[in-house]
Motif scaffolding. Structure first.
Motif: not given
Length: 411
Positions: A189-190, A240-242, A256-258, A264-272
């Protein structure tokens, strides 16, 4: 004005070009003697992007105005920390960068914010992992690495020690995170955060190299756009807002990788940061929005508005892997461009580079962009490409891993 750019890969070339358009003097820091981005910078220091004291020293001696990077987690941490120490502007603080680049702190923030993510345990000693509250299969990762390095699956208790040892070998701090494996389709997710508000740019599907014996997770292609149901898209925008709120992100790209499944949707990891693997080009083709240009607008405090187009074509960013060997040449790419089999190619390695294998994203030779109106058209192009190119080693043998799966096939 002067700017340091950390890391000299293909995605950093796009950043260096945009800085040059702004008449910014650019200083590239990359430990390679001849990184592919070197010709696009005004000066190059053969220094590791992770050598914090050296980066600070160069920034001081060169009297730079900015320390920048795109597409890489660990360099993001250095850029944030060095900028903070030197009083230079960077859109995220060092503390924020720690939470966004270290999987231990990242998971802690996600859990405290009650965001959906897999159960996990963190330790520097395999004996201290709380495996009794986790269910197999498990995924082991170094908390402070990137490009899928050190990521491996353990199917049973018999695999745990070897998986932990492997993951730890890639960790700078010697700390490993172990989390439950969640089944479903992996999506990337970009997004972009502007004045604390999250804007969804693109959802793509990530497919991994697979095989009976494989337990690692190198991405071999991104398929976009990926369609979510209205319910899941609403859920995603809320997530994304949360994330923006939980990590205190005000102005920044967000990756965001999910995993998406029936639950539903489960977050793997993310970065700014912006996505790697030429993701900036894929996003711009589909939406018309240049994420690296957007990042620079944030850096220079310029007005940034998110306006997206709707491109009706479907796209595949296919990554090129090889068996181990010396990469000394290639054939067929110009032909594929001329015949419009591919839209573009992005080379990540210079000829003369030794390729150690195909276990993580940093082993990619190149990324190739396909587009088509239908799946059939894309599959025809993928097959033509597969039959047309060669990656040559020092014996002029083809080391490209042929047999690219068609869309809809097991990858």
């Amino acid at each position: 004005m002067k700017a340091i750019v950390l890391a000299g890969g293909n995605d950093q070339i796009a950043l260096l070009k945009l800085l040059r358009e702004r008449d910014i003097y650019t200083i590239l820091i990359d430990f390679n003697k001849e990184p592919i981005a070197k010709p696009f910078a005004d000066k190059h220091f053969e220094v590791s992007t992770m050598d914090y004291s050296a980066v600070v020293s160069i920034a001081k001696s060169e009297k730079v105005d900015f320390i920048l990077t795109v597409c890489t987690d660990q360099a993001l941490l250095i850029a944030a920390k060095a900028s903070e120490q030197l009083g230079l502007y960077f859109p995220i603080s060092f503390k924020m960068a720690q939470n966004l680049t270290n999987k231990k702190w990242m998971k802690q923030v996600l859990t405290e914010a009650q965001l959906p993510t897999a159960k996990y345990s963190v330790s520097s000693d395999v004996k201290n992992l709380e495996l009794d509250r986790l269910s197999f299969p498990l995924v082991f990762k170094p908390v402070d690495s990137n490009s899928s390095k050190g990521v491996i699956k353990a199917k049973s208790m018999e695999d745990v020690h070897a998986a932990f040892t492997y993951a730890k070998s890639f960790s700078r701090s010697g700390v490993v995170i172990c989390e439950e494996f969640i089944s479903g389709e992996e999506i990337s997710i970009d997004a972009f955060i502007v004045k604390s508000r999250a804007h969804l740019l693109l959802v793509s599907k990530s497919e991994k190299l697979q095989g009976i014996e494989r337990r690692d997770f190198p991405i071999h292609r991104s398929i976009a756009p990926y369609s979510l149901s209205n319910k899941l898209e609403i859920m995603l925008v809320d997530i994304l807002q949360k994330i923006a709120d939980a990590f205190c992100i005000i102005d920044s790209p967000l990756l965001v990788q999910a995993i998406v499944n029936e639950d539903g949707i489960n977050i793997i990891e993310l970065s700014a940061r912006t996505g790697g693997g030429s993701k900036y080009a894929l996003i711009e083709e589909i939406t018309g929005f240049n994420v690296i240009q957007g990042f620079l607008k944030i850096i220079f405090h310029e007005n940034l508005s998110i306006r997206l187009i709707q491109n009706p074509r479907n796209y595949v960013m296919q990554y090129i892997y090889t068996i181990p060997g010396m990469y000394l040449g290639q054939e067929g790419f110009d032909y594929c461009l001329e015949k419009k089999i591919i839209d573009n190619v992005f080379f990540y390695k210079k000829e003369g580079t030794h390729i150690s294998g195909n276990t993580n994203s940093s082993d990619r030779i190149a990324g190739v962009l396909f587009s088509g109106k239908t799946t059939s058209e894309l599959n025809e192009k993928i097959a033509q490409f597969d039959n047309s190119i060669k990656i040559l080693n020092d014996s002029q043998a083809d080391i490209f891993i042929h047999g690219l799966p068609l869309l809809g096939e097991e990858s």
